[in-house]
Design a protein around this motif. Structure first.
Motif, PDB file in Angstrom:
ATOM      1  N   PRO A   4       0.818  -1.216   0.000  1.00 22.49           N
ATOM      2  CA  PRO A   4       0.000   0.000   0.000  1.00 22.49           C
ATOM      3  C   PRO A   4       0.853   1.268   0.000  1.00 22.49           C
ATOM      4  N   GLY A   5       0.342   2.287  -0.675  1.00 21.46           N
ATOM      5  CA  GLY A   5       0.809   3.643  -0.442  1.00 21.46           C
ATOM      6  C   GLY A   5       0.034   4.189   0.758  1.00 21.46           C
ATOM      7  N   ARG A   6       0.011   5.506   0.875  1.00 25.11           N
ATOM      8  CA  ARG A   6      -0.617   6.106   2.063  1.00 25.11           C
ATOM      9  C   ARG A   6      -2.091   5.734   2.183  1.00 25.11           C
ATOM     10  N   THR A   7      -2.435   5.229   3.349  1.00 22.90           N
ATOM     11  CA  THR A   7      -3.787   4.730   3.577  1.00 22.90           C
ATOM     12  C   THR A   7      -4.280   5.257   4.920  1.00 22.90           C
ATOM     13  N   ARG A   8      -5.551   5.630   4.938  1.00 25.39           N
ATOM     14  CA  ARG A   8      -6.138   6.274   6.117  1.00 25.39           C
ATOM     15  C   ARG A   8      -6.445   5.221   7.194  1.00 25.39           C
ATOM     16  N   THR A   9      -5.481   5.018   8.103  1.00 21.87           N
ATOM     17  CA  THR A   9      -5.645   4.033   9.183  1.00 21.87           C
ATOM     18  C   THR A   9      -5.131   4.654  10.481  1.00 21.87           C
ATOM     19  N   HIS A  10      -4.947   3.834  11.495  1.00 30.36           N
ATOM     20  CA  HIS A  10      -4.441   4.340  12.786  1.00 30.36           C
ATOM     21  C   HIS A  10      -2.919   4.236  12.890  1.00 30.36           C
ATOM     22  N   LEU A  11      -2.256   3.915  11.791  1.00 30.48           N
ATOM     23  CA  LEU A  11      -0.804   3.674  11.803  1.00 30.48           C
ATOM     24  C   LEU A  11      -0.006   4.895  12.266  1.00 30.48           C
ATOM     25  N   PHE A  12      -0.541   6.076  11.981  1.00 35.36           N
ATOM     26  CA  PHE A  12       0.223   7.310  12.252  1.00 35.36           C
ATOM     27  C   PHE A  12      -0.305   8.059  13.480  1.00 35.36           C
ATOM     28  N   ASP A  13      -1.218   7.453  14.210  1.00 39.50           N
ATOM     29  CA  ASP A  13      -1.878   8.171  15.315  1.00 39.50           C
ATOM     30  C   ASP A  13      -0.886   8.717  16.333  1.00 39.50           C
ATOM     31  N   HIS A  14       0.248   8.017  16.516  1.00 39.04           N
ATOM     32  CA  HIS A  14       1.208   8.443  17.547  1.00 39.04           C
ATOM     33  C   HIS A  14       2.211   9.467  17.012  1.00 39.04           C
ATOM     34  N   TRP A  15       2.116   9.816  15.729  1.00 41.33           N
ATOM     35  CA  TRP A  15       3.048  10.811  15.175  1.00 41.33           C
ATOM     36  C   TRP A  15       2.643  12.215  15.639  1.00 41.33           C
ATOM     37  N   PRO A  16       3.648  13.106  15.856  1.00 39.09           N
ATOM     38  CA  PRO A  16       3.291  14.498  16.149  1.00 39.09           C
ATOM     39  C   PRO A  16       2.480  15.102  15.005  1.00 39.09           C
ATOM     40  N   GLU A  17       1.524  15.925  15.378  1.00 33.08           N
ATOM     41  CA  GLU A  17       0.598  16.544  14.414  1.00 33.08           C
ATOM     42  C   GLU A  17       1.346  17.140  13.204  1.00 33.08           C
ATOM     43  N   ASP A  18       2.454  17.858  13.468  1.00 37.89           N
ATOM     44  CA  ASP A  18       3.139  18.588  12.393  1.00 37.89           C
ATOM     45  C   ASP A  18       3.963  17.675  11.475  1.00 37.89           C
TER      46      ASP A  18
END
Ligand SMILES: NC(=O)c1ccc[n+]([C@@H]2O[C@H](COP(=O)([O-])OP(=O)(O)OC[C@H]3O[C@@H](n4cnc5c(N)ncnc54)[C@H](OP(=O)(O)O)[C@@H]3O)[C@@H](O)[C@H]2O)c1
Length: 237
Positions: free
Chosen positions: A180-194
């Motif tokens: 997959p390329g970028r997919t809307r999941t919870h994978l990035f939830d812990h990344w800083p907003e910016d």
């Protein structure tokens, strides 16, 4: 090829791509054995599917693969496929990255996938058929600054998948990867907003990946799709 009545183990089924894939495959008549750590999420997903069962656990537990294979047989009397999909994404610069988090990611994204694959493939070899499908990533095909260790886990998944595909060619056991390329999941939830990806650059719904998994699995026995790369058309990288 109809998937109706076939049984699949889905790792990382409590969220994102795994959850969407359980939904899509269930609608084909497949029976899903769902795994992940979040028992409540898995059970509420199972309640929405046709025939499904839950066997929760931490994917880094070396006992989990045999427990999953045994549970599939006890609950459904057969096992036809494994979707090796559980994963996490920790990134960061040399100065800032959390080394323990990176090494934990190696265990989740690669060591656990190796253990799961070899146990399932030994089972598939004995029965003379089966399908192993791994979630790799665009990040398994090209690198990005600050992503090096995540890249490494996904390049490793690509390498293992391709080696196993060749090793098992002609045995009735098929092996493939969905990237997959970028997919809307919870994978990035812990990344800083910016540091999050810009949604204007495109984000797939996880169902797009789930449909690709279904397409790969549905191919007739004489057709292999060793890798399917699925990306948002607007993704610039
Ligand atoms: N989203 C993207 O843009 C993207 C792009 C390329 C590739 N991928 C890959 O897609 C796969 C699925 O990720 P996702 O995007 O769907 O993210 P997600 O929504 O965060 O789902 C990750 C899944 O992995 C499971 N998991 C994580 N750590 C685990 C552990 N220690 N033991 C058992 N299960 C664990 C989680 O379940 P629990 O928390 O319940 O344990 C969850 O079900 C990953 O391999 C990821 O690298 C994603």
């Amino acid at each position: 090829m109809s998937l109706e009545g076939q049984v699949i183990i889905i790792t990382g089924a409590s969220s994102g791509i795994g959850k969407a894939t359980a939904g899509v495959l269930s609608r084909t008549g497949m029976k899903c054995l769902l795994t992940g750590r979040s028992v409540e999420k898995l059970e509420s997903l199972a309640a929405t599917l046709g025939e499904a069962a839950v066997c929760a656990g931490d994917i880094t537990d070396p006992q989990l693969p045999e427990r999953l294979i045994a549970t599939a047989q006890e609950r459904f009397g057969r096992l036809d496929a494994l979707f090796n999909n559980a994963g996490i994404m920790n990134i960061g610069s040399v100065e800032e990255a959390d080394i323990e988090a990176l090494c934990h990611m190696i265990r989740v994204n690669y060591e656990a996938l190796v253990r799961m694959s070899y146990h399932a493939l030994r089972f598939f070899r004995k029965q003379g058929r089966g399908f192993l499908i791994n979630t790799s990533s665009l990040a398994g095909l090209k690198t990005f600054p600050r992503f090096g260790v995540y890249n490494g886990t996904k390049f490793a998944v690509e390498a293992l998948t391709d080696s196993l595909r060749m090793e098992l060619a002609g045995t009735g056991v098929r092996v493939a990867a969905v990237a997959p390329g970028r997919t809307r999941t919870h994978l990035f939830d812990h990344w800083p907003e910016d540091q999050r990806f810009d949604p204007a650059d495109g984000m797939l719904d996880p169902e797009a990946i789930a449909n690709a998994v279904r397409f790969v699995l549905e191919q007739p026995e004489d057709v292999a799709i060793p890798r399917m790369l699925v990306m948002p058309s607007r993704q610039p990288t």
